[in-house]
Scaffold this motif. Sequence first.
Motif, short mmCIF file in Angstrom:
data_model
loop_
_atom_site.label_atom_id
_atom_site.label_comp_id
_atom_site.label_asym_id
_atom_site.label_seq_id
_atom_site.Cartn_x
_atom_site.Cartn_y
_atom_site.Cartn_z
N MET A 39 0.84 -1.20 0.00
CA MET A 39 0.00 0.00 0.00
C MET A 39 0.88 1.26 0.00
O MET A 39 0.60 2.21 -0.73
CB MET A 39 -0.90 -0.02 1.23
CG MET A 39 -2.06 0.92 1.19
SD MET A 39 -3.04 0.84 2.70
CE MET A 39 -3.85 -0.72 2.52
N LYS A 42 2.42 1.71 -3.56
CA LYS A 42 1.49 2.11 -4.62
C LYS A 42 0.79 3.44 -4.35
O LYS A 42 0.54 4.21 -5.26
CB LYS A 42 0.42 1.04 -4.83
CG LYS A 42 0.93 -0.22 -5.44
CD LYS A 42 -0.19 -1.20 -5.65
CE LYS A 42 0.29 -2.46 -6.32
NZ LYS A 42 -0.79 -3.42 -6.53
N PHE A 43 0.43 3.69 -3.09
CA PHE A 43 -0.46 4.82 -2.78
C PHE A 43 0.06 5.75 -1.69
O PHE A 43 -0.68 6.60 -1.24
CB PHE A 43 -1.83 4.30 -2.30
CG PHE A 43 -2.46 3.29 -3.19
CD1 PHE A 43 -3.04 3.67 -4.38
CD2 PHE A 43 -2.47 1.95 -2.86
CE1 PHE A 43 -3.63 2.73 -5.21
CE2 PHE A 43 -3.06 1.01 -3.68
CZ PHE A 43 -3.64 1.40 -4.86
N THR A 44 1.27 5.62 -1.23
CA THR A 44 1.76 6.23 0.01
C THR A 44 0.85 5.71 1.12
O THR A 44 0.66 4.52 1.23
CB THR A 44 1.84 7.77 -0.04
OG1 THR A 44 0.57 8.35 -0.23
CG2 THR A 44 2.79 8.24 -1.11
N ARG A 46 -2.31 7.18 1.59
CA ARG A 46 -3.61 7.79 1.30
C ARG A 46 -4.27 7.05 0.14
O ARG A 46 -3.63 6.73 -0.85
CB ARG A 46 -3.44 9.26 0.93
CG ARG A 46 -2.83 10.05 2.08
CD ARG A 46 -2.43 11.43 1.64
NE ARG A 46 -3.61 12.26 1.52
CZ ARG A 46 -3.69 13.33 0.74
NH1 ARG A 46 -2.68 13.67 -0.01
NH2 ARG A 46 -4.79 14.04 0.69
N MET A 47 -5.57 6.78 0.28
CA MET A 47 -6.32 6.05 -0.75
C MET A 47 -7.73 6.62 -0.86
O MET A 47 -8.24 7.19 0.11
CB MET A 47 -6.44 4.57 -0.38
CG MET A 47 -5.15 3.84 -0.23
SD MET A 47 -5.41 2.15 0.32
CE MET A 47 -6.07 1.39 -1.15
#
Length: 59
Positions: A39, A42-44, A46-47
């Motif tokens: 996670m 891919k997203f730091t 934050r999602m």
Amino acid sequence: MTIDSTIFFTWEGKTYEAVVEREYENSVLVQVNEPSSEMLEKFTNRMIISKKKCQQTIE
């Protein structure tokens, strides 16, 4: 759901806790507490999560 509320959501079979940063019509931008390494890559941490996949905590 409101900004700064804590929610739980499931991603790839695991449950995560997150804090709502922004609310949209059908989704929320969250900052994940204790994100997985994938996670983070891919997203730091934050999602954007569908509201259908979220459960708000009771305070």
